[in-house]
Write a protein that holds these residues in place. Structure first.
Motif, PDB file in Angstrom:
ATOM      1  N   HIS A  54       0.667  -1.207   0.011  1.00 34.09           N
ATOM      2  CA  HIS A  54      -0.012   0.128  -0.114  1.00 34.09           C
ATOM      3  C   HIS A  54       0.840   1.255   0.125  1.00 34.09           C
ATOM      4  O   HIS A  54       0.355   2.303  -0.579  1.00 34.09           O
ATOM      5  CB  HIS A  54      -0.876   0.039   1.250  1.00 34.09           C
ATOM      6  N   HIS A 127     -10.712   0.747   0.656  1.00 33.83           N
ATOM      7  CA  HIS A 127     -10.227   0.446  -0.755  1.00 33.83           C
ATOM      8  C   HIS A 127     -11.796   0.600  -1.428  1.00 33.83           C
ATOM      9  O   HIS A 127     -12.900  -0.202  -1.461  1.00 33.83           O
ATOM     10  CB  HIS A 127      -9.758  -0.970  -1.091  1.00 33.83           C
ATOM     11  N   HIS A 133      -6.917  -7.672  -2.365  1.00 40.71           N
ATOM     12  CA  HIS A 133      -5.884  -8.633  -2.025  1.00 40.71           C
ATOM     13  C   HIS A 133      -6.342  -9.720  -2.519  1.00 40.71           C
ATOM     14  O   HIS A 133      -6.517 -10.813  -1.906  1.00 40.71           O
ATOM     15  CB  HIS A 133      -5.688  -8.582  -0.511  1.00 40.71           C
ATOM     16  N   HIS A 197      -4.610  -6.960   9.207  1.00 43.16           N
ATOM     17  CA  HIS A 197      -5.146  -6.236   8.378  1.00 43.16           C
ATOM     18  C   HIS A 197      -5.893  -6.981   7.683  1.00 43.16           C
ATOM     19  O   HIS A 197      -5.994  -8.234   7.307  1.00 43.16           O
ATOM     20  CB  HIS A 197      -4.083  -5.654   7.296  1.00 43.16           C
TER      21      HIS A 197
HETATM   22 ZN   LIG Z   1      -5.175  -3.353   1.933  1.00 44.51          ZN
END
Ligand SMILES: [Zn+2]
Length: 297
Positions: A54, A127, A133, A197
């Motif tokens: 990121h 996002h 991902h 995350h």
């Molecule tokens: Zn992410």
């Protein structure tokens, strides 16, 4: 005369085709491009498994690589929003700009999970197009491989057969591996996990696991003591089976919570190179499963 000329042309050594220069944003796409391209491609990888994709600096060396690229292979869905647009602008290489055939985004090849119903930047680093991902589900890798092989063939038509053949070969091996993995992963089904995350929804979806808590208070924001304390309380009444952390993330918060709750922490490679064992896409999933299953025992 014409016949002799044609014979001469046929006897001339076939000019070697130039190697396709590929700029891959993340190690998983570099690995996939190598699987599909073989010796027809030369792949440069912009990030390593030890970096947070990121947040990358648009260094001059990356701009120089981008300038020479025939094809860019990145995740998309805003994963690289903090650095890729700047690189593209500085490199001003027409071949790889958005909308051009040399601009390939993996996340555009499939429907994304976790699409926000409304956009609120106060909710953290959300996002907007959905969770980017995608590479943590091997079924997605299969779909993206098909699209990427088609793209390679379209920008390098002289070697279209080469890419088609390699896709067939890769897909055969991948389907076989996926069948093995799915069988091995049976004990993981229904398990509840805490993540650091939110980078595992595709993996969890594939394996039939559920996320019950997140160490980051909001996506992209580091865990705070207050949030961790609240999680400790939550997990005391609603326990989870595992705490997942990508190798590149700060180990302290997951370690602390694991010690406080007794829930085992699993460090996953996340991408190729994220562990000693994860040397290509096959060993990435191999190692991910080994670590998940090992932590359950
Ligand atoms: Zn992410």
């Amino acid at each position: 005369m014409l016949r002799i000329l044609m014979l001469l042309i046929a006897l001339l050594p076939w000019p070697a085709l130039a190697t396709l220069q590929v700029f891959a944003c993340e190690p998983e796409w570099a690995a996939l491009t190598r699987e599909l391209g073989g010796d027809a491609v030369k792949v440069f990888t912009a990030t390593t498994a030890r970096q947070d994709p990121h947040h990358i600096q648009a260094r001059p060396s990356l701009i120089a690589r981008m300038r020479r690229a025939d094809l860019l292979v990145c995740t998309g869905a805003e994963l690289e929003i903090g650095w890729l647009p700047l690189l593209l602008r500085k490199a001003s290489n027409g071949k790889v700009q958005p909308g051009r055939p040399g601009h390939f985004l993996a996340a555009e090849q499939l429907p994304l999970l976790e699409r926000p119903s409304h956009l609120d930047r106060a909710e953290g680093d959300v996002h907007a197009q959905g969770n980017p991902h995608v590479h943590t589900d091997p079924r997605n890798i299969a779909r993206i491989a098909k699209a990427l092989a088609a793209r390679l063939a379209s920008i390098d038509p002289d070697r279209a057969d080469h890419y088609r053949q390699r896709l067939r070969d890769f897909t055969d091996r991948w389907q076989q591996a996926m069948a093995d993995w799915t069988e091995r992963a049976a004990p993981l089904r229904g398990r509840q996990v805490v993540v650091q995350h939110r980078q595992w929804p595709y993996l969890l979806d594939w394996l039939g696991m559920q996320r019950v808590a997140t160490l980051e208070p909001k996506p992209g924001l580091p865990p705070t003591p207050g949030h961790l304390a609240a999680l400790k309380t939550q997990l005391a009444t609603q326990p989870a089976d595992l705490i997942l952390r990508a190798a590149y993330l700060d180990p302290a918060p997951a370690r602390w919570l694991s010690r406080q709750t007794g829930i085992p922490e699993v460090v996953l490679p996340f991408t190729v190179g994220g562990s000693d064992a994860a040397q290509d896409l096959f060993t990435l999933f191999e190692d991910t499963l080994t670590r998940l299953l090992g932590a359950l025992q």
